[in-house]
Design a protein around this motif. Structure first.
Motif, PDB file in Angstrom:
ATOM      1  N   ALA A   1       0.837  -1.208   0.000  1.00  0.00           N
ATOM      2  CA  ALA A   1       0.000   0.000   0.000  1.00  0.00           C
ATOM      3  C   ALA A   1       0.872   1.258   0.000  1.00  0.00           C
ATOM      4  O   ALA A   1       0.597   2.221  -0.735  1.00  0.00           O
ATOM      5  N   GLU A   2       1.937   1.255   0.794  1.00  0.00           N
ATOM      6  CA  GLU A   2       2.811   2.436   0.847  1.00  0.00           C
ATOM      7  C   GLU A   2       3.589   2.581  -0.463  1.00  0.00           C
ATOM      8  O   GLU A   2       3.888   3.693  -0.896  1.00  0.00           O
ATOM      9  N   VAL A   3       3.929   1.457  -1.072  1.00  0.00           N
ATOM     10  CA  VAL A   3       4.616   1.514  -2.373  1.00  0.00           C
ATOM     11  C   VAL A   3       3.711   2.194  -3.402  1.00  0.00           C
ATOM     12  O   VAL A   3       4.129   3.109  -4.128  1.00  0.00           O
ATOM     13  N   ILE A   4       2.458   1.753  -3.452  1.00  0.00           N
ATOM     14  CA  ILE A   4       1.496   2.365  -4.377  1.00  0.00           C
ATOM     15  C   ILE A   4       1.351   3.858  -4.057  1.00  0.00           C
ATOM     16  O   ILE A   4       1.265   4.695  -4.959  1.00  0.00           O
ATOM     17  N   LYS A   5       1.363   4.178  -2.779  1.00  0.00           N
ATOM     18  CA  LYS A   5       1.291   5.578  -2.358  1.00  0.00           C
ATOM     19  C   LYS A   5       2.362   6.428  -3.035  1.00  0.00           C
ATOM     20  O   LYS A   5       2.073   7.505  -3.554  1.00  0.00           O
ATOM     21  N   TYR A   6       3.602   5.931  -3.042  1.00  0.00           N
ATOM     22  CA  TYR A   6       4.674   6.716  -3.672  1.00  0.00           C
ATOM     23  C   TYR A   6       4.405   6.911  -5.158  1.00  0.00           C
ATOM     24  O   TYR A   6       4.714   7.952  -5.728  1.00  0.00           O
ATOM     25  N   GLY A   7       3.813   5.885  -5.794  1.00  0.00           N
ATOM     26  CA  GLY A   7       3.452   6.024  -7.199  1.00  0.00           C
ATOM     27  C   GLY A   7       2.444   7.139  -7.421  1.00  0.00           C
ATOM     28  O   GLY A   7       2.530   7.889  -8.404  1.00  0.00           O
ATOM     29  N   VAL A   8       1.512   7.261  -6.492  1.00  0.00           N
ATOM     30  CA  VAL A   8       0.461   8.282  -6.643  1.00  0.00           C
ATOM     31  C   VAL A   8       0.985   9.678  -6.303  1.00  0.00           C
ATOM     32  O   VAL A   8       0.703  10.644  -7.007  1.00  0.00           O
ATOM     33  N   ILE A   9       1.766   9.767  -5.229  1.00  0.00           N
ATOM     34  CA  ILE A   9       2.120  11.117  -4.750  1.00  0.00           C
ATOM     35  C   ILE A   9       3.383  11.689  -5.371  1.00  0.00           C
ATOM     36  O   ILE A   9       3.591  12.897  -5.376  1.00  0.00           O
ATOM     37  N   TRP A  10       4.291  10.824  -5.912  1.00  0.00           N
ATOM     38  CA  TRP A  10       5.629  11.341  -6.242  1.00  0.00           C
ATOM     39  C   TRP A  10       6.224  10.788  -7.529  1.00  0.00           C
ATOM     40  O   TRP A  10       6.805  11.519  -8.321  1.00  0.00           O
TER      41      TRP A  10
ATOM     42  N   ALA B   1       4.128  16.570   4.442  1.00  0.00           N
ATOM     43  CA  ALA B   1       2.752  16.148   4.718  1.00  0.00           C
ATOM     44  C   ALA B   1       2.190  15.270   3.613  1.00  0.00           C
ATOM     45  O   ALA B   1       1.296  14.446   3.851  1.00  0.00           O
ATOM     46  N   ILE B   2       2.711  15.378   2.400  1.00  0.00           N
ATOM     47  CA  ILE B   2       2.143  14.559   1.309  1.00  0.00           C
ATOM     48  C   ILE B   2       2.348  13.073   1.559  1.00  0.00           C
ATOM     49  O   ILE B   2       1.622  12.245   1.026  1.00  0.00           O
ATOM     50  N   LEU B   3       3.332  12.745   2.392  1.00  0.00           N
ATOM     51  CA  LEU B   3       3.539  11.332   2.732  1.00  0.00           C
ATOM     52  C   LEU B   3       2.362  10.772   3.505  1.00  0.00           C
ATOM     53  O   LEU B   3       2.223   9.562   3.653  1.00  0.00           O
ATOM     54  N   ASN B   4       1.523  11.653   4.012  1.00  0.00           N
ATOM     55  CA  ASN B   4       0.350  11.199   4.758  1.00  0.00           C
ATOM     56  C   ASN B   4      -0.847  10.920   3.855  1.00  0.00           C
ATOM     57  O   ASN B   4      -1.962  10.762   4.331  1.00  0.00           O
TER      58      ASN B   4
ATOM     59  N   ARG C   1      -6.861  18.052   7.599  1.00  0.00           N
ATOM     60  CA  ARG C   1      -6.077  18.269   6.398  1.00  0.00           C
ATOM     61  C   ARG C   1      -6.053  16.998   5.564  1.00  0.00           C
ATOM     62  O   ARG C   1      -5.775  15.906   6.073  1.00  0.00           O
ATOM     63  N   PHE C   2      -6.360  17.133   4.290  1.00  0.00           N
ATOM     64  CA  PHE C   2      -6.320  15.977   3.396  1.00  0.00           C
ATOM     65  C   PHE C   2      -5.239  16.156   2.335  1.00  0.00           C
ATOM     66  O   PHE C   2      -4.971  17.273   1.877  1.00  0.00           O
ATOM     67  N   ILE C   3      -4.622  15.041   1.959  1.00  0.00           N
ATOM     68  CA  ILE C   3      -3.722  15.017   0.822  1.00  0.00           C
ATOM     69  C   ILE C   3      -4.540  14.406  -0.316  1.00  0.00           C
ATOM     70  O   ILE C   3      -5.042  13.289  -0.173  1.00  0.00           O
ATOM     71  N   LEU C   4      -4.703  15.121  -1.412  1.00  0.00           N
ATOM     72  CA  LEU C   4      -5.566  14.631  -2.486  1.00  0.00           C
ATOM     73  C   LEU C   4      -4.799  14.613  -3.808  1.00  0.00           C
ATOM     74  O   LEU C   4      -4.057  15.548  -4.122  1.00  0.00           O
ATOM     75  N   PRO C   5      -4.979  13.538  -4.587  1.00  0.00           N
ATOM     76  CA  PRO C   5      -4.245  13.422  -5.848  1.00  0.00           C
ATOM     77  C   PRO C   5      -4.854  14.310  -6.929  1.00  0.00           C
ATOM     78  O   PRO C   5      -6.072  14.507  -6.975  1.00  0.00           O
ATOM     79  N   THR C   6      -3.978  14.853  -7.779  1.00  0.00           N
ATOM     80  CA  THR C   6      -4.466  15.653  -8.911  1.00  0.00           C
ATOM     81  C   THR C   6      -4.082  15.004 -10.241  1.00  0.00           C
ATOM     82  O   THR C   6      -4.771  15.164 -11.233  1.00  0.00           O
ATOM     83  N   GLU C   7      -2.965  14.294 -10.270  1.00  0.00           N
ATOM     84  CA  GLU C   7      -2.655  13.387 -11.377  1.00  0.00           C
ATOM     85  C   GLU C   7      -1.736  12.293 -10.852  1.00  0.00           C
ATOM     86  O   GLU C   7      -1.246  12.405  -9.727  1.00  0.00           O
ATOM     87  N   ILE C   8      -1.480  11.276 -11.649  1.00  0.00           N
ATOM     88  CA  ILE C   8      -0.609  10.196 -11.185  1.00  0.00           C
ATOM     89  C   ILE C   8       0.785  10.773 -10.922  1.00  0.00           C
ATOM     90  O   ILE C   8       1.434  11.271 -11.832  1.00  0.00           O
ATOM     91  N   GLY C   9       1.224  10.742  -9.681  1.00  0.00           N
ATOM     92  CA  GLY C   9       2.535  11.280  -9.323  1.00  0.00           C
ATOM     93  C   GLY C   9       2.479  12.672  -8.695  1.00  0.00           C
ATOM     94  O   GLY C   9       3.510  13.223  -8.328  1.00  0.00           O
ATOM     95  N   VAL C  10       1.284  13.228  -8.568  1.00  0.00           N
ATOM     96  CA  VAL C  10       1.165  14.593  -8.017  1.00  0.00           C
ATOM     97  C   VAL C  10      -0.028  14.683  -7.061  1.00  0.00           C
ATOM     98  O   VAL C  10      -1.116  14.212  -7.381  1.00  0.00           O
ATOM     99  N   VAL C  11       0.195  15.297  -5.897  1.00  0.00           N
ATOM    100  CA  VAL C  11      -0.912  15.511  -4.954  1.00  0.00           C
ATOM    101  C   VAL C  11      -0.936  16.961  -4.497  1.00  0.00           C
ATOM    102  O   VAL C  11       0.008  17.710  -4.717  1.00  0.00           O
ATOM    103  N   THR C  12      -2.045  17.318  -3.871  1.00  0.00           N
ATOM    104  CA  THR C  12      -2.169  18.652  -3.286  1.00  0.00           C
ATOM    105  C   THR C  12      -2.635  18.510  -1.848  1.00  0.00           C
ATOM    106  O   THR C  12      -3.166  17.462  -1.463  1.00  0.00           O
ATOM    107  N   ILE C  13      -2.397  19.541  -1.041  1.00  0.00           N
ATOM    108  CA  ILE C  13      -2.786  19.496   0.376  1.00  0.00           C
ATOM    109  C   ILE C  13      -3.923  20.492   0.589  1.00  0.00           C
ATOM    110  O   ILE C  13      -3.835  21.625   0.130  1.00  0.00           O
TER     111      ILE C  13
END
Lengths: 364, 364
Positions: free
Chosen positions: B185-194, B245-248, B335-347
């Motif tokens: 799950a955390e691995v997939i997280k890095y794919g989504v956020i970074w 915070a995006i790691l959250n 506070r939420f971390i929300l994805p905007t595209e694959i590899g990028v999130v916003t807070i």
């Protein structure tokens, strides 16, 4: 009369404000720090009884939302277990990362509150409001925080700098005389290790054993010079990698005495006084400083009404063993801070146990 | 196959070394760090049974003096009380300031050992040797340490960077499948956020639910890219003042789910997976990203064999209340971390409780 001393630690720099009556102005004094709205005042029952309401009123008046927490007084309560109470209140009052703990009390309250603030949410603000002479000139400055392990003082802790230290000399009026004298031991320490002028001013004072016999202007000077000494040393070496160790003058033997008497019969400052007498004698034996300096220091410690002998019943072998469990031990060598002239000390781990034993034997 | 990733934090910089078989070379790997002679290995009984002797042998061979300590496994034991055992051993073995704790285990062992090292004598060395996928890609890197408060996860803690992180992918062979999936799950997280490339590589994999179906080279890449992502984020923002915070991502709802199920029935990684599903749905509702991205993330989470629904029996009001006790809450806004595209999130803290409620209702 008002003194402000800066502790220079880059982004973590802060002021020590010393002024009679500052307790009533606490709210105004912390407002410029841009803290979050929530404040948790941590104190002990007696101090809180004397000063709690005054602090609450002042802090609430400037718009903070205040919660309070009192911890049982005394070293035996300086434990992880007691800390749980602070954490519980932090949770109950939903202290967020911008929140502030105010430590209103002596060294124990300051150390525990600082440690709680350091570890709550991995670090929130703390403001130190010391109410004992010892906490004013020593414990509240420099960011050392912690609790005791059943077998050793302050073994569990963290470095966590306060956002401000606020000292109101008037609160010393309610300090028991014995504790005032204990604090004077740390004042004398600064005279020996750093500020020779403070030392001579202390020599000129008529009495040092009770607050009522000390002129307000001398008291202000004592506080200011002591805080200045500590601030200078800490600014040069926050994490005790070198110089800061000199602040432990008198503490090597002092900690052993405290530990072996269960932290109850001998006050920390009294133990430091005894430790300074021992360190000075060791320095004489090693030819580092003269009998005359040793006598001058002894005279000051006596003028402050402090004990200069080891408590009866202590065993020298136990002291030697206890020295080895001290935090400052490195490669099993006990480190001593030894004076070389008034205002100057040196650090050494080259003191043989024979010399220590000999000195201690002369101190019963 | 060997990767070394640098975490850049000025004087506190350190390496993450990823290589099959590194457990046997632990002693050699830590020797260049110029640590003191004493080492305390902290682990849990099962991990210690599998790997303890191997680590002891390797570390003793390079001249360290080793003591060991096992802590009971599981979140309910991640407490100040359990920590006391580490402190007791640290005292018994006279760990000095130059000493090192080695955390051999999953996230709980790593967090607790890191916190113990952070607070013993106000900070000694710690080396992280993570043995779960989750600890390898997340918990062991970045210096977050701590224990739980009965009413909240990791509320008591400190930032304390390790001197080194040593990852041996071979130890994953003994990791229960369910825990392997939780780490994914955390691995997939890095794919989504970074790291969008990591995300597409994961999409190309045949399976992600069991280690035996993953090529060693893909596993190495997964570990390397995940650690690299975490290292980059932490290097830019050690103390979580902004970016970190995006790691959250996935952790806001995730923490609430863990907390309300008593930290026992849902693994952290599983809760994060559920939280990512929720965050993604919230992002869709707010028009931040599209249904297609939401479906692609869901497909990956499903491929990893992770739950995507809320545990039965959870009450939505309880979740909303629990969100407000989270460490990340500021001015009572979640506070939420929300994805905007694959590899990028916003807070953002602009998610209404209506939207949260609506999304959660669709997740039973």
């Amino acid at each position: 009369m008002e003194s402000v001393i800066r502790v220079n630690l880059e982004q973590m720099s802060y002021d020590i404000a010393i002024a009679p009556g500052s307790l009533e102005k606490l709210g105004e004094l912390i407002t410029p720090l841009q803290l979050g709205q929530k404040v948790l005042i941590v104190s002990n029952p007696e101090i809180f009884h004397h000063y709690g309401q005054r602090v609450i009123t002042s802090v609430e008046k400037t718009g903070f939302e205040v919660a309070c927490c009192t911890l049982p007084a005394g070293e035996p309560h300086k434990t992880l277990e007691t800390l749980q109470k602070v954490y519980d209140l932090a949770l109950e009052h939903r202290l967020e990362r911008s929140a502030t703990m105010i430590a209103l009390g002596g060294g124990i309250v300051g150390d525990m509150t600082g440690f709680a603030a350091s570890t709550w949410l991995r670090g929130i603000n703390v403001v130190q409001v010391p109410t004992t002479l010892l906490a004013m000139v020593d414990a509240s400055i420099g960011g050392k925080t912690g609790v005791n392990h059943p077998q050793g003082k302050n073994l569990i802790g963290a470095f966590h700098q306060p956002r401000k230290v606020i000292i109101d000399p008037l609160v010393l009026k309610t300090l028991p005389e014995r504790e005032f004298r204990a604090g004077m031991a740390e004042v004398i320490k600064y005279g020996v290790i750093w500020d020779g002028e403070l030392f001579t001013h202390l020599e000129q004072a008529q009495r040092l054993d009770q607050m009522q016999f000390i002129e307000p202007s001398l008291l202000q000077e004592i506080l200011q010079r002591s805080c200045q000494s500590k601030a200078e040393v800490v600014s040069k070496d926050e994490k005790e990698l070198g110089l800061r160790a000199i602040l432990n003058y008198g503490h090597t033997i002092g900690h052993a005495v405290e530990s072996l008497t269960g932290y109850t019969t001998v006050l920390h400052g009294e133990a430091v006084g005894i430790g300074m007498v021992a360190a000075s004698r060791i320095a004489v034996k090693l030819g580092l400083w003269g009998e005359d300096c040793d006598r001058r220091q002894l005279a000051l410690i006596e003028k402050a009404g402090l004990p200069t002998k080891l408590p009866t019943g202590l065993n020298i072998d136990d002291i030697l063993t206890s020295l080895l469990t001290d935090k400052k031990v490195k490669n099993k060598k006990v480190r001593f801070i030894l004076p070389t002239e008034i205002g100057v000390v040196t650090i050494t781990d080259q003191v043989s146990s024979e010399v220590i034993r000999e000195v201690l034997q002369g101190m019963f």
